[in-house]
Motif scaffolding. Structure first.
Motif, PDB file in Angstrom:
ATOM      1  N   LYS A   1       1.164  -8.466  -2.938  1.00 21.45           N
ATOM      2  CA  LYS A   1       2.361  -7.795  -2.408  1.00 21.45           C
ATOM      3  C   LYS A   1       1.929  -6.546  -1.635  1.00 21.45           C
ATOM      4  O   LYS A   1       1.339  -5.630  -2.212  1.00 21.45           O
ATOM      5  CB  LYS A   1       3.320  -7.408  -3.536  1.00 21.45           C
ATOM      6  CG  LYS A   1       3.960  -8.593  -4.241  1.00 21.45           C
ATOM      7  CD  LYS A   1       4.974  -8.150  -5.282  1.00 21.45           C
ATOM      8  CE  LYS A   1       6.154  -7.481  -4.621  1.00 21.45           C
ATOM      9  NZ  LYS A   1       7.216  -7.126  -5.610  1.00 21.45           N
TER      10      LYS A   1
ATOM     11  N   LEU B   1       2.980  -3.380   0.851  1.00 21.41           N
ATOM     12  CA  LEU B   1       3.981  -2.478   1.416  1.00 21.41           C
ATOM     13  C   LEU B   1       3.348  -1.817   2.633  1.00 21.41           C
ATOM     14  O   LEU B   1       2.331  -1.134   2.516  1.00 21.41           O
ATOM     15  CB  LEU B   1       4.389  -1.421   0.393  1.00 21.41           C
ATOM     16  CG  LEU B   1       5.378  -0.352   0.875  1.00 21.41           C
ATOM     17  CD1 LEU B   1       6.718  -0.962   1.254  1.00 21.41           C
ATOM     18  CD2 LEU B   1       5.551   0.733  -0.194  1.00 21.41           C
TER      19      LEU B   1
ATOM     20  N   ALA C   1       8.561   3.078  -3.824  1.00 24.10           N
ATOM     21  CA  ALA C   1       8.451   1.621  -3.667  1.00 24.10           C
ATOM     22  C   ALA C   1       7.072   1.115  -4.042  1.00 24.10           C
ATOM     23  O   ALA C   1       6.921  -0.024  -4.510  1.00 24.10           O
ATOM     24  CB  ALA C   1       8.782   1.231  -2.234  1.00 24.10           C
ATOM     25  N   SER C   2       6.052   1.950  -3.856  1.00 21.03           N
ATOM     26  CA  SER C   2       4.671   1.496  -4.011  1.00 21.03           C
ATOM     27  C   SER C   2       4.305   1.098  -5.433  1.00 21.03           C
ATOM     28  O   SER C   2       3.263   0.462  -5.641  1.00 21.03           O
ATOM     29  CB  SER C   2       3.703   2.571  -3.517  1.00 21.03           C
ATOM     30  OG  SER C   2       3.692   3.689  -4.399  1.00 21.03           O
TER      31      SER C   2
ATOM     32  N   ASP D   1       5.450  -1.185  -7.016  1.00 20.70           N
ATOM     33  CA  ASP D   1       5.466  -2.646  -7.062  1.00 20.70           C
ATOM     34  C   ASP D   1       4.445  -3.275  -6.122  1.00 20.70           C
ATOM     35  O   ASP D   1       4.407  -4.503  -5.968  1.00 20.70           O
ATOM     36  CB  ASP D   1       6.858  -3.169  -6.706  1.00 20.70           C
ATOM     37  CG  ASP D   1       7.911  -2.748  -7.717  1.00 20.70           C
ATOM     38  OD1 ASP D   1       7.621  -2.798  -8.934  1.00 20.70           O
ATOM     39  OD2 ASP D   1       9.021  -2.366  -7.306  1.00 20.70           O
ATOM     40  N   ALA D   2       3.619  -2.457  -5.462  1.00 23.95           N
ATOM     41  CA  ALA D   2       2.701  -2.959  -4.443  1.00 23.95           C
ATOM     42  C   ALA D   2       1.294  -3.165  -5.007  1.00 23.95           C
ATOM     43  O   ALA D   2       0.809  -2.375  -5.813  1.00 23.95           O
ATOM     44  CB  ALA D   2       2.642  -1.992  -3.267  1.00 23.95           C
TER      45      ALA D   2
ATOM     46  N   VAL E   1      -1.056  -0.883  -0.150  1.00 26.32           N
ATOM     47  CA  VAL E   1      -0.213  -0.185   0.827  1.00 26.32           C
ATOM     48  C   VAL E   1      -1.007  -0.075   2.125  1.00 26.32           C
ATOM     49  O   VAL E   1      -2.168   0.327   2.121  1.00 26.32           O
ATOM     50  CB  VAL E   1       0.199   1.214   0.323  1.00 26.32           C
ATOM     51  CG1 VAL E   1       0.966   1.977   1.400  1.00 26.32           C
ATOM     52  CG2 VAL E   1       1.045   1.085  -0.944  1.00 26.32           C
TER      53      VAL E   1
ATOM     54  N   GLY F   1       9.013   1.316   5.427  1.00 25.62           N
ATOM     55  CA  GLY F   1       8.269   0.392   4.557  1.00 25.62           C
ATOM     56  C   GLY F   1       8.798  -1.025   4.672  1.00 25.62           C
ATOM     57  O   GLY F   1      10.004  -1.258   4.591  1.00 25.62           O
ATOM     58  N   THR F   2       7.901  -1.969   4.858  1.00 28.24           N
ATOM     59  CA  THR F   2       8.226  -3.380   4.984  1.00 28.24           C
ATOM     60  C   THR F   2       7.334  -4.142   4.027  1.00 28.24           C
ATOM     61  O   THR F   2       6.130  -3.875   3.930  1.00 28.24           O
ATOM     62  CB  THR F   2       7.980  -3.877   6.423  1.00 28.24           C
ATOM     63  OG1 THR F   2       8.741  -3.089   7.334  1.00 28.24           O
ATOM     64  CG2 THR F   2       8.386  -5.332   6.577  1.00 28.24           C
ATOM     65  N   TRP F   3       7.915  -5.117   3.335  1.00 28.08           N
ATOM     66  CA  TRP F   3       7.176  -5.886   2.327  1.00 28.08           C
ATOM     67  C   TRP F   3       6.647  -7.186   2.908  1.00 28.08           C
ATOM     68  O   TRP F   3       7.337  -7.865   3.689  1.00 28.08           O
ATOM     69  CB  TRP F   3       8.076  -6.202   1.144  1.00 28.08           C
ATOM     70  CG  TRP F   3       8.314  -5.017   0.251  1.00 28.08           C
ATOM     71  CD1 TRP F   3       9.418  -4.215   0.246  1.00 28.08           C
ATOM     72  CD2 TRP F   3       7.444  -4.503  -0.743  1.00 28.08           C
ATOM     73  NE1 TRP F   3       9.283  -3.227  -0.701  1.00 28.08           N
ATOM     74  CE2 TRP F   3       8.081  -3.386  -1.320  1.00 28.08           C
ATOM     75  CE3 TRP F   3       6.170  -4.882  -1.204  1.00 28.08           C
ATOM     76  CZ2 TRP F   3       7.498  -2.639  -2.346  1.00 28.08           C
ATOM     77  CZ3 TRP F   3       5.592  -4.137  -2.222  1.00 28.08           C
ATOM     78  CH2 TRP F   3       6.255  -3.037  -2.790  1.00 28.08           C
TER      79      TRP F   3
ATOM     80  N   ASP G   1       4.349 -10.706   1.414  1.00 27.52           N
ATOM     81  CA  ASP G   1       3.728 -11.414   0.287  1.00 27.52           C
ATOM     82  C   ASP G   1       2.655 -12.314   0.878  1.00 27.52           C
ATOM     83  O   ASP G   1       2.978 -13.301   1.558  1.00 27.52           O
ATOM     84  CB  ASP G   1       4.764 -12.230  -0.477  1.00 27.52           C
ATOM     85  CG  ASP G   1       4.319 -12.564  -1.891  1.00 27.52           C
ATOM     86  OD1 ASP G   1       3.116 -12.374  -2.174  1.00 27.52           O
ATOM     87  OD2 ASP G   1       5.156 -13.005  -2.692  1.00 27.52           O
TER      88      ASP G   1
END
Length: 199
Positions: free
Chosen positions: A2, A4, A22-23, A25-26, A29, A192-194, A196
């Motif tokens: 994942k 970010l 948010a990070s 969950d990353a 980065v 920020g863009t995710w 996967d």
């Protein structure tokens, strides 16, 4: 994995707070340049991102040079400029700077198209290409409608065909996506863009 990814923070505190939050969950980065403004405040920008505990891969923009970013980068950060790195089985290649040179004055850290082409030449296969400047014709239009992306970056994408290209630089195109062949190009922006990514 994942990821970010962001670009063009420009010392924006609210965006930095959002990225730090948010990070958590990353797995990684990615920052595609322009952390500070006009070569000033880079240490402050890194301090604003210091709450990020995930590994980071950063590329310099035109608001900071590669040497300046390497000197200021936080522990656990990989700075890429004309070089590759592998993180958990995913390969990255980064190229920083403004390409071609924007009309911002002497403070801007830029490359000519010829310099960019030379620096991109060693990149032969990569999962994610990170360039501060977008490729010509994709996510590269100013508010006046001018296409100001890089021909060298576009040529490299055509040659290498990376699955994903992450860029920034042109604020009017933050959030825009497009394709060059099978390669997806995303102009990130600071929110920020995710992504996967499977190795």
């Amino acid at each position: 994995m994942k990821i970010l990814a962001f670009s063009d923070l420009h010392l924006a505190r609210r965006a930095a707070r959002g990225l730090v939050e948010a990070s958590v969950d990353a797995d990684l980065v990615v920052g595609a340049g322009d952390f500070c403004n006009m070569r000033q405040g880079l240490d402050q920008a890194m301090e604003m991102l210091s709450g990020i505990t995930a590994p980071m891969v950063l590329v310099p923009g035109n608001a900071e040079s590669a040497d300046e970013l390497r000197a200021a980068a936080l522990p656990g950060t990989t700075v890429l400029h004309a070089e590759a790195a592998e993180v958990e089985g995913v390969t990255f290649f980064g190229l920083g700077g403004g390409v071609p040179a924007p009309p911002f004055g002497e403070w801007s850290w830029n490359l000519t198209e010829e310099e960019a082409a030379t620096l991109l030449a060693p990149c032969e296969a990569v999962d994610i290409l990170i360039t501060h400047s977008p490729p010509k014709g994709v996510a590269d239009r100013t508010s006046q409608g001018l296409s100001v992306g890089s021909e060298a970056v576009r040529a490299a994408i055509t040659r290498i065909a990376p699955p994903l290209v992450l860029c920034g630089h042109i604020h009017d195109c933050w959030g825009e996506r497009g394709h060059i062949g099978a390669s997806e190009v995303v102009n990130l922006g600071p929110e920020g863009t995710w992504f996967d990514i499977a190795p």
